[in-house]
Design a protein around this motif. Structure first.
Motif, short mmCIF file in Angstrom:
data_model
loop_
_atom_site.label_atom_id
_atom_site.label_comp_id
_atom_site.label_asym_id
_atom_site.label_seq_id
_atom_site.Cartn_x
_atom_site.Cartn_y
_atom_site.Cartn_z
N VAL A 158 0.85 -1.19 0.00
CA VAL A 158 0.00 0.00 0.00
C VAL A 158 0.89 1.24 0.00
O VAL A 158 1.79 1.35 0.83
CB VAL A 158 -0.93 0.04 1.23
CG1 VAL A 158 -1.85 1.25 1.15
CG2 VAL A 158 -1.74 -1.26 1.32
N HIS A 159 0.63 2.15 -0.92
CA HIS A 159 1.34 3.43 -0.97
C HIS A 159 0.34 4.57 -0.77
O HIS A 159 -0.83 4.47 -1.19
CB HIS A 159 2.04 3.63 -2.32
CG HIS A 159 3.26 2.79 -2.51
ND1 HIS A 159 3.25 1.59 -3.15
CD2 HIS A 159 4.54 2.99 -2.10
CE1 HIS A 159 4.46 1.08 -3.17
NE2 HIS A 159 5.26 1.91 -2.53
N ALA A 160 0.81 5.65 -0.15
CA ALA A 160 0.01 6.86 0.01
C ALA A 160 0.89 8.06 -0.34
O ALA A 160 2.10 8.04 -0.08
CB ALA A 160 -0.52 6.98 1.43
N HIS A 161 0.28 9.06 -0.91
CA HIS A 161 1.03 10.26 -1.26
C HIS A 161 1.49 11.01 -0.01
O HIS A 161 0.78 11.06 1.00
CB HIS A 161 0.17 11.19 -2.12
CG HIS A 161 0.05 10.73 -3.54
ND1 HIS A 161 -0.90 11.21 -4.40
CD2 HIS A 161 0.78 9.85 -4.26
CE1 HIS A 161 -0.76 10.65 -5.58
NE2 HIS A 161 0.25 9.81 -5.52
N ASP A 162 2.66 11.61 -0.11
CA ASP A 162 3.23 12.36 1.00
C ASP A 162 2.66 13.78 0.99
O ASP A 162 3.33 14.76 0.64
CB ASP A 162 4.75 12.38 0.90
CG ASP A 162 5.40 12.98 2.14
OD1 ASP A 162 4.68 13.18 3.14
OD2 ASP A 162 6.62 13.22 2.10
N ASP A 163 1.40 13.88 1.34
CA ASP A 163 0.73 15.17 1.51
C ASP A 163 -0.29 15.00 2.62
O ASP A 163 -0.38 13.93 3.24
CB ASP A 163 0.09 15.66 0.20
CG ASP A 163 -0.88 14.65 -0.39
OD1 ASP A 163 -1.44 13.81 0.36
OD2 ASP A 163 -1.10 14.69 -1.62
N GLU A 164 -1.03 16.05 2.89
CA GLU A 164 -1.93 16.00 4.04
C GLU A 164 -2.92 14.84 3.94
O GLU A 164 -3.12 14.08 4.89
CB GLU A 164 -2.68 17.33 4.17
CG GLU A 164 -3.60 17.40 5.38
CD GLU A 164 -4.29 18.74 5.52
OE1 GLU A 164 -5.13 18.87 6.42
OE2 GLU A 164 -3.98 19.66 4.73
N GLY A 165 -3.55 14.69 2.77
CA GLY A 165 -4.52 13.62 2.60
C GLY A 165 -3.89 12.25 2.66
O GLY A 165 -4.44 11.32 3.28
N GLY A 166 -2.73 12.09 2.03
CA GLY A 166 -2.06 10.80 2.03
C GLY A 166 -1.57 10.40 3.41
O GLY A 166 -1.70 9.24 3.80
#
Length: 304
Positions: A158-166
C-alpha cells in the motif's frame, strides 16, 4: 485557452478546440463564454467525455451541469466506451463517437519479458491517491489485508502520497494494522516499474467512469480489480467487485482477489496491436476533425 479573451485574440492560430479535462474550475457562465467565443469566430468545439462523474469532485452536480452545457454545444462528442456513449445518448440525446483509450506504456517498454511468472510470491497493490475524491483506499486496503493474510505467499503493498490527505490515510491504515509506505507521487518510469512488480492492482474507487491506470496495467499484464461503478471492464479485461458510493461489498472484493490468486490471469495487451490501435485512434481523430471543420452542424463519425 479556456479564457474568452485568449480565444478572441488568438482564434487565427487554431482550427478547432478539443476539450478533454481541466475545466472544473470554471463556472457555467465562464464555460458558456468560451462556447460563445468559439462560435463568434466559427471555431468548432470537440469534446471528449472521459468522465461522466468527475473523480476529483465529491459533489457530482457541477460536473453534470458542465456536461449539460458542453455536450449539446459541441460539434462532435467522443468517449472511450460503448457504455459511456449510451449514457451520453440517454442524458443529452447526442451520439458520441467511441474512440478507445490508446496505450499508456510505450510498446517497447511494455514488451519486456515478464518475470512475475517465475516467482513464488503474489503481490497485491493499492495506491492512495489523495487528490482524488473518489479514492477509498483505507476501506479497500483494510479488507484486502484480511484476505491476503489467508493466501499462501501473498503480500499486500500500500502506498500513500506524501501530503496532508495521504498522510492522514496512512495514519488511519496503520491504526488498523495495515502497513503503508508514504512517498511522493510516482514519476512515469517509477509507476511503470511499480506496476510491473504487482500481480494485482486494485482500483479503490467509490465512483468513476474510465481509468488510465487500468490501461497502463493492461499494457503490462498486471491484473486489475476494479469496482463495477464505471465502464472499466469495457476498456480492458479485469475482475470486478461491487460497490456503491457509500458502501464496499466485502464479499465480492474477497471473491475477486481469490479468483485472481487461483487463476493468475495475465491479460497483457499485445504491444504490436496496441501500436496499431494507436494509429487507428489517430486516423479516427483526423477524420472527425476534418468533418467538423467542414460543417458547423453536430456530427457523429464512426472511426474506421
Amino acid at each position: 485557452m479556456l479564457e474568452p479573451a485568449w480565444l478572441h485574440a488568438h482564434h487565427r492560430r487554431f482550427d478547432l478546440l478539443h476539450l478533454h479535462f481541466g475545466y472544473e474550475h470554471l463556472s457555467l457562465e465562464e464555460l458558456r463564454a468560451v462556447v460563445d467565443a468559439l462560435r463568434a469566430h466559427g471555431k468548432p468545439l470537440v469534446l471528449t467525455v472521459h468522465d461522466l462523474r468527475n473523480p476529483h469532485q465529491v459533489d457530482p452536480g457541477p460536473h453534470h451541469a458542465a456536461l449539460g452545457l458542453l455536450v449539446p454545444a459541441a460539434d462532435a462528442v467522443i468517449t472511450l466506451t460503448p457504455g459511456a456513449a449510451e449514457r451520453i445518448a440517454a442524458g443529452w440525446g447526442r451520439t458520441a463517437t467511441v474512440i478507445p483509450h490508446p496505450y499508456v506504456v510505450d510498446p517497447a517498454r511494455a514488451g519486456r519479458v515478464d518475470t512475475r511468472d517465475h516467482r513464488d510470491e503474489f503481490v497485491v497493490g493499492v495506491h492512495a491517491k489523495s487528490m482524488r475524491a473518489n479514492c477509498d483506499a483505507v476501506a479497500v486496503a483494510e479488507r484486502l489485508a484480511r484476505t491476503v493474510s489467508t493466501l499462501p505467499g501473498a503480500r499486500l503493498v500500500v502506498h500513500a502520497h506524501d501530503d496532508e490527505g495521504g498522510r492522514s490515510a496512512a495514519e488511519d491504515l496503520r491504526a488498523r494494522g495495515v502497513p503503508v509506505t508514504v512517498r511522493p507521487p510516482f514519476s512515469d518510469d517509477e509507476l511503470v516499474g511499480y506496476l510491473e512488480n504487482l500481480d494485482v492492482s486494485v482500483l479503490p474507487h467509490k465512483f468513476g467512469t474510465h481509468s488510465g491506470w487500468l490501461e497502463a496495467c493492461h499494457d503490462l499484464g498486471t491484473t486489475v480489480l476494479a469496482p463495477d461503478c464505471g465502464f472499466y471492464q469495457e476498456q480492458a479485461p479485469c475482475l470486478l467487485y461491487h460497490r456503491t458510493e457509500t458502501a464496499l461489498d466485502h464479499g465480492s472484493l474477497d471473491d475477486a482477489l481469490r479468483r485472481a490468486f487461483a487463476q493468475r490471469p495475465r491479460w497483457r495487451a499485445d504491444p504490436r496491436r496496441r501500436a496499431a490501435d494507436r494509429a487507428a485512434i489517430v486516423d479516427a481523430h483526423t477524420l472527425l476533425y476534418r468533418a467538423v471543420t467542414r460543417t458547423r452542424e453536430p456530427v457523429a463519425v464512426v472511426p474506421r
